[in-house]
Structures are given as C-alpha cells and as structure tokens.
Write a protein that holds these residues in place. Structure first.
Motif, PDB file in Angstrom:
ATOM      1  N   ILE A 129       0.845  -1.194   0.000  1.00  0.00           N
ATOM      2  CA  ILE A 129       0.000   0.000   0.000  1.00  0.00           C
ATOM      3  C   ILE A 129       0.881   1.245   0.000  1.00  0.00           C
ATOM      4  O   ILE A 129       1.982   1.241   0.557  1.00  0.00           O
ATOM      5  N   THR A 130       0.396   2.277  -0.663  1.00  0.00           N
ATOM      6  CA  THR A 130       1.085   3.565  -0.635  1.00  0.00           C
ATOM      7  C   THR A 130       0.594   4.399   0.532  1.00  0.00           C
ATOM      8  O   THR A 130       1.377   5.021   1.241  1.00  0.00           O
ATOM      9  N   ARG A 131      -0.719   4.374   0.731  1.00  0.00           N
ATOM     10  CA  ARG A 131      -1.323   5.120   1.842  1.00  0.00           C
ATOM     11  C   ARG A 131      -1.950   4.162   2.844  1.00  0.00           C
ATOM     12  O   ARG A 131      -2.653   3.228   2.453  1.00  0.00           O
ATOM     13  N   GLN A 132      -1.673   4.372   4.104  1.00  0.00           N
ATOM     14  CA  GLN A 132      -2.315   3.571   5.137  1.00  0.00           C
ATOM     15  C   GLN A 132      -3.781   3.981   5.232  1.00  0.00           C
ATOM     16  O   GLN A 132      -4.104   5.159   5.347  1.00  0.00           O
ATOM     17  N   GLY A 190      -7.590   1.297   8.518  1.00  0.00           N
ATOM     18  CA  GLY A 190      -7.000   0.807   9.754  1.00  0.00           C
ATOM     19  C   GLY A 190      -5.802  -0.089   9.552  1.00  0.00           C
ATOM     20  O   GLY A 190      -5.271  -0.647  10.524  1.00  0.00           O
ATOM     21  N   LEU A 191      -5.342  -0.248   8.309  1.00  0.00           N
ATOM     22  CA  LEU A 191      -4.205  -1.112   8.000  1.00  0.00           C
ATOM     23  C   LEU A 191      -2.923  -0.292   7.893  1.00  0.00           C
ATOM     24  O   LEU A 191      -2.914   0.790   7.300  1.00  0.00           O
ATOM     25  N   THR A 192      -1.846  -0.819   8.451  1.00  0.00           N
ATOM     26  CA  THR A 192      -0.549  -0.147   8.410  1.00  0.00           C
ATOM     27  C   THR A 192       0.336  -0.795   7.353  1.00  0.00           C
ATOM     28  O   THR A 192       0.025  -1.847   6.793  1.00  0.00           O
ATOM     29  N   TYR A 193       1.487  -0.154   7.093  1.00  0.00           N
ATOM     30  CA  TYR A 193       2.471  -0.753   6.187  1.00  0.00           C
ATOM     31  C   TYR A 193       2.893  -2.123   6.697  1.00  0.00           C
ATOM     32  O   TYR A 193       3.055  -3.064   5.921  1.00  0.00           O
ATOM     33  N   LEU A 249       9.225   1.585   3.245  1.00  0.00           N
ATOM     34  CA  LEU A 249      10.335   0.767   2.770  1.00  0.00           C
ATOM     35  C   LEU A 249      10.813  -0.197   3.849  1.00  0.00           C
ATOM     36  O   LEU A 249      11.209  -1.332   3.549  1.00  0.00           O
ATOM     37  N   ALA A 250      10.744   0.246   5.099  1.00  0.00           N
ATOM     38  CA  ALA A 250      11.133  -0.636   6.208  1.00  0.00           C
ATOM     39  C   ALA A 250      10.220  -1.861   6.263  1.00  0.00           C
ATOM     40  O   ALA A 250      10.681  -2.983   6.509  1.00  0.00           O
ATOM     41  N   ALA A 251       8.929  -1.665   6.020  1.00  0.00           N
ATOM     42  CA  ALA A 251       7.991  -2.786   6.042  1.00  0.00           C
ATOM     43  C   ALA A 251       8.278  -3.754   4.898  1.00  0.00           C
ATOM     44  O   ALA A 251       8.232  -4.983   5.070  1.00  0.00           O
TER      45      ALA A 251
END
Length: 297
Positions: free
Chosen positions: A84-87, A90-93, A133-135
């Motif tokens: 995803i580009t945008r959270q 309710g979902l995070t990277y 990028l960390a995710a």
C-alpha cells in the motif's frame, strides 16, 4: 492435447497484488508467455480489464489468513507486488507490506511452492527510516530466511509514477527539488513484468532494475512540457524546505499522514539509478498519455 493435459504442462503462477499497476501488466505478460495464472483479489470487479487473461480467480484478503486456505495449492511460483502507498482502513504498512505477504508466504511453504518472487523498491534496503520501505524490507528478510527459493526484485519508479510531471506541466508549472539534477531511470510496467518473469529461472537472488533512460528531473520535466505543448516554467524548491517539512510532519502527524510524503520526499531528493533493461521510453509514454487525454476531452 486435451485442455486438462495442456493446463498441466503450463507452469502455474499465483499473482498477488493482481489489481495494481504492476500486477495487471504481470497478468498480461504471463498470459502472453504461456503461463497458467491464478490471481488473489479482494474485489473481482477490479479485474475487469484483464479477467479474460486469467485461468482462475481466488477471492480472499491477504491480511486475513483464514480467507486464503487453498490459494497456493498446485502453484509452482508465487509473484507478489502487494503493498500500500497510503495507510487506510486501519491497515498499516506492517499489516500489508509485511504481514499480508507473510501470510501468503506461510501458505506457499505449506503447499510446496517452489519459488516466491517479491517486488520491493529500489534502495529500500538502504533507507530503513522510511516506514513503507522498512515494512517491505522486513518481509524481504523473512522471505530470504525461509525455506523457499526466493527472488527479490527492487525496481525503480514506474512510468505511472511520472504522470505527476505531466499533470504539473499541463497546469503550466513543474516544481522540482534542489537544482533538478537528481537522476533516475523509471521503468515501464510491461518491461518490468517481463524482467520479473525472466527471473523465474533463478534461485535465491536479489536484483535492482530500472528503465533504459537515465534522466535528471529537469529532463523529465522537459519531456512533460514537450508532450503537453506547454511553455517550460519550473520552480525549484530548496532542499532545506523539504527537510524542514519532513521533520515537522514526522513530529506532528501520524505515519498514515506523513508516510507517503516521507517516501516521495526521500526518493525525489536523491539519485535513484538502477541497472537498465527494457525498450519502452518515458518520452513515448508521455506522448501517448497526452494524446489519450486530448482524445477524451
């Protein structure tokens, strides 16, 4: 040869992230090159323009492992560009770029899948402070440490990402960071999809890749102005402003707000050059996009 025997002889690929920009190009290229294709989607209606090229549709949500049972059965290779580009919702990277891919990986291992190709991003392994990028690289580490043969592709920006230059040029002014001399070589979706398919023959590799033309931001802006027929007008934004903006957003907003901006301000203020492949050029893409827009008016 009967249809059943023909299907058995075709390598079977699961495409995860099938409704995204690269996913749709991947479906088209896999079909053209004779692969049997299953896709994982949440909403089958978003496959409308490529559904006829797919052998099997599996409806499920990668963030919900209970909805994925059987998705990897009979599959030889998993391809994933899921992220995803945008959270949102309710979902995070970490939930998607890492967690959802990990759910598919776990099932792939249990089902005896031979290879798993994951698409990260150029320099993701060198920018650990950028959340998205960390995710992605968290999953890369998980994949490479797993028992499955892993292939990691880190592409440069897509041609579709460059549409913002066209939008700015149509509006009469392009905004660039610094002196506009940061270089990149974005890649076309079809070229990248074909490159990924070529990687299926390798085992346990990581590779960076970009398009055929290395261009400065100034040169990309010039291509956009040429395609739109607008006079060149460029405003250069000092780097100290971007750094101050990023610092403030990290301090006073949540990652769902500053995450996408953090990513774009980082990659647009550094050289992003990868080994080149493909034949499709950004100038032609801009010209085609400009013609399409004119015909739709």
């Amino acid at each position: 040869m009967s249809p059943d025997r023909e299907n058995q002889s075709r390598p079977k690929v699961l495409v995860v992230g099938a409704t995204g920009y690269l996913g749709k190009h991947m479906i088209q290229c896999l079909h053209r090159r004779g692969y049997w294709v299953r896709v994982l989607v949440r909403d089958e209606s978003r496959l409308a323009d490529v559904k006829d090229l797919v052998d099997e549709v599996f409806v499920g949500e990668a963030t919900k492992p209970e909805s994925l049972i059987g998705v990897c059965d009979g599959i030889e290779i998993v391809f994933s560009s899921l992220g995803i580009t945008r959270q949102k919702d309710g979902l995070t990277y970490q939930d998607v770029d890492y967690g959802a891919n990990k759910n598919v990986l776990d099932l792939a291992i249990r089902s005896g899948v031979e290879k798993f190709l994951y698409v990260s991003a150029l320099n993701a392994d060198k920018l650990p402070d950028v959340k998205i990028l960390a995710a992605k690289e968290h999953f890369v580490s998980e994949l490479r440490e797993s028992s499955i043969d892993s292939i990691v592709v880190r592409p440069n920006g897509f041609f579709s990402d460059m549409k913002e230059f066209l939008s700015m040029a149509r509006g009469g002014r392009v905004y660039l960071f610094g002196d506009g001399e940061y270089r990149s070589n974005p890649i076309d979706g079809t070229d990248l999809a074909n490159f990924c398919i070529d990687q299926f023959s390798f085992r346990n590799t990581c590779v960076d890749i970009g398009g055929p033309d290395v261009l400065t931001a100034n040169e990309i802006a010039d291509l956009a102005f040429a395609a739109t027929g607008q006079k060149r007008r460029v405003t250069y934004i000092p780097l100290w402003i971007t750094k101050a903006l990023l610092f403030g957003m990290r301090k006073f907003t949540g990652v769902e707000t500053h995450g996408p901006i953090e990513f774009f301000l980082t990659v647009l203020t550094m050289d992003m050059v990868a080994p080149s492949t493909g034949t499709r050029r950004l100038a032609d893409f801009f010209q085609d996009e400009a013609k399409t827009e004119q015909s739709q008016r």
